[in-house]
Write a protein that holds these residues in place. Structure first.
Motif, mmCIF file in Angstrom:
data_model
loop_
_atom_site.group_PDB
_atom_site.id
_atom_site.type_symbol
_atom_site.label_atom_id
_atom_site.label_comp_id
_atom_site.label_asym_id
_atom_site.label_seq_id
_atom_site.Cartn_x
_atom_site.Cartn_y
_atom_site.Cartn_z
ATOM 1 N N SER A 66 42.769 48.087 44.021
ATOM 2 C CA SER A 66 44.030 47.891 43.311
ATOM 3 C C SER A 66 44.402 49.087 42.445
ATOM 4 O O SER A 66 43.537 49.741 41.856
ATOM 5 C CB SER A 66 43.943 46.653 42.421
ATOM 6 O OG SER A 66 45.168 46.489 41.721
ATOM 7 N N HIS A 67 45.700 49.307 42.359
ATOM 8 C CA HIS A 67 46.226 50.318 41.432
ATOM 9 C C HIS A 67 46.822 49.643 40.197
ATOM 10 O O HIS A 67 47.306 50.329 39.306
ATOM 11 C CB HIS A 67 47.284 51.175 42.130
ATOM 12 C CG HIS A 67 46.725 51.941 43.282
ATOM 13 N ND1 HIS A 67 45.863 53.006 43.134
ATOM 14 C CD2 HIS A 67 46.874 51.789 44.605
ATOM 15 C CE1 HIS A 67 45.524 53.484 44.317
ATOM 16 N NE2 HIS A 67 46.120 52.751 45.237
ATOM 17 N N LEU A 68 46.758 48.310 40.166
ATOM 18 C CA LEU A 68 47.260 47.550 39.026
ATOM 19 C C LEU A 68 46.136 47.228 38.060
ATOM 20 O O LEU A 68 44.973 47.140 38.457
ATOM 21 C CB LEU A 68 47.849 46.211 39.503
ATOM 22 C CG LEU A 68 49.113 46.254 40.335
ATOM 23 C CD1 LEU A 68 49.451 44.847 40.809
ATOM 24 C CD2 LEU A 68 50.247 46.847 39.546
ATOM 25 N N PRO A 69 46.468 46.984 36.800
ATOM 26 C CA PRO A 69 45.451 46.472 35.886
ATOM 27 C C PRO A 69 45.016 45.071 36.317
ATOM 28 O O PRO A 69 45.809 44.307 36.868
ATOM 29 C CB PRO A 69 46.139 46.428 34.521
ATOM 30 C CG PRO A 69 47.532 46.874 34.716
ATOM 31 C CD PRO A 69 47.754 47.194 36.159
ATOM 32 N N ILE A 70 43.748 44.766 36.068
ATOM 33 C CA ILE A 70 43.190 43.465 36.448
ATOM 34 C C ILE A 70 42.427 42.905 35.249
ATOM 35 O O ILE A 70 41.581 43.590 34.670
ATOM 36 C CB ILE A 70 42.241 43.606 37.648
ATOM 37 C CG1 ILE A 70 42.990 44.225 38.828
ATOM 38 C CG2 ILE A 70 41.639 42.257 38.031
ATOM 39 C CD1 ILE A 70 42.113 44.766 39.909
ATOM 40 N N LEU A 71 42.733 41.667 34.918
ATOM 41 C CA LEU A 71 42.002 40.958 33.882
ATOM 42 C C LEU A 71 41.044 40.019 34.598
ATOM 43 O O LEU A 71 41.480 39.130 35.338
ATOM 44 C CB LEU A 71 42.956 40.172 32.983
ATOM 45 C CG LEU A 71 42.330 39.280 31.920
ATOM 46 C CD1 LEU A 71 41.461 40.094 30.958
ATOM 47 C CD2 LEU A 71 43.420 38.541 31.162
ATOM 48 N N VAL A 72 39.749 40.241 34.406
ATOM 49 C CA VAL A 72 38.732 39.445 35.093
ATOM 50 C C VAL A 72 38.167 38.415 34.120
ATOM 51 O O VAL A 72 37.675 38.775 33.046
ATOM 52 C CB VAL A 72 37.596 40.342 35.636
ATOM 53 C CG1 VAL A 72 36.528 39.495 36.315
ATOM 54 C CG2 VAL A 72 38.160 41.377 36.607
ATOM 55 N N VAL A 73 38.219 37.157 34.505
ATOM 56 C CA VAL A 73 37.670 36.068 33.710
ATOM 57 C C VAL A 73 36.296 35.736 34.264
ATOM 58 O O VAL A 73 36.142 35.406 35.441
ATOM 59 C CB VAL A 73 38.599 34.828 33.752
ATOM 60 C CG1 VAL A 73 38.004 33.681 32.964
ATOM 61 C CG2 VAL A 73 39.979 35.208 33.250
ATOM 62 N N ARG A 74 35.286 35.853 33.411
ATOM 63 C CA ARG A 74 33.892 35.643 33.834
ATOM 64 C C ARG A 74 33.386 34.306 33.298
ATOM 65 O O ARG A 74 33.873 33.796 32.294
ATOM 66 C CB ARG A 74 33.005 36.767 33.259
ATOM 67 C CG ARG A 74 33.354 38.167 33.722
ATOM 68 C CD ARG A 74 32.943 38.419 35.132
ATOM 69 N NE ARG A 74 31.579 38.072 35.371
ATOM 70 C CZ ARG A 74 30.625 38.898 35.727
ATOM 71 N NH1 ARG A 74 30.875 40.149 35.906
ATOM 72 N NH2 ARG A 74 29.395 38.458 35.929
#
Length: 148
Positions: free
Chosen positions: A137-145
């Motif tokens: 991805s070239h987009l920001p990603i918010l990962v929920v763990r």
């Protein structure tokens, strides 16, 4: 800051936590969200065409029912918060590709998704769709763990 968030879901509790986080973030930013569940094609080794018929149709119908259920839950969470939401349930073999394609087509500016945290051999064998999205991805990603 963000105008359109893409939120893939697999129906798990952790995925729902990501949905709730995305909805909260969207509300704070007056943004909208697009929910995504990827319907996977049916794969099976068969010996005759008759063996596929009902099983393939039943498997596809069951996955479409899951898509409706999970995406309706996402729409409900968004509606309760007053966040604009639409959904998509494309069919494909690789969820990470559906996520990236949908983000691009819908002009999303953030992807919010869960990571189940499979490490070691299990992570290597199963592969991580989140890792694939992060890699491509070239987009920001918010990962929920998951909580530790």
């Amino acid at each position: 800051m963000f105008n359109h968030l893409l939120v893939p879901t697999d129906g798990s509790a952790l995925s729902e936590a990501a949905v709730r986080m995305a909805v909260s973030l969207a509300k704070e930013n007056s943004a909208r969200i697009t929910g995504l569940y990827m319907v996977r094609p049916f794969h099976m080794t068969v010996y005759s065409a008759e063996m596929v018929g009902a099983s393939q149709d039943e498997a596809h119908a069951a996955d479409q029912a899951r898509a409706r259920q999970y995406l309706e839950n996402l729409r409900s969470i968004a509606a309760q918060a007053g966040v604009a939401c639409d959904t998509e349930a494309p069919t494909g073999a690789h969820p990470y590709e559906a996520i990236l394609d949908t983000a691009k087509a819908r002009h999303c500016d953030l992807i919010v998704m869960a990571s189940h945290g499979h490490g070691g051999i299990r992570g290597l064998l199963l592969g991580s769709e989140t890792q694939k999205v992060l890699t491509h991805s070239h987009l920001p990603i918010l990962v929920v763990r998951p909580p530790e």
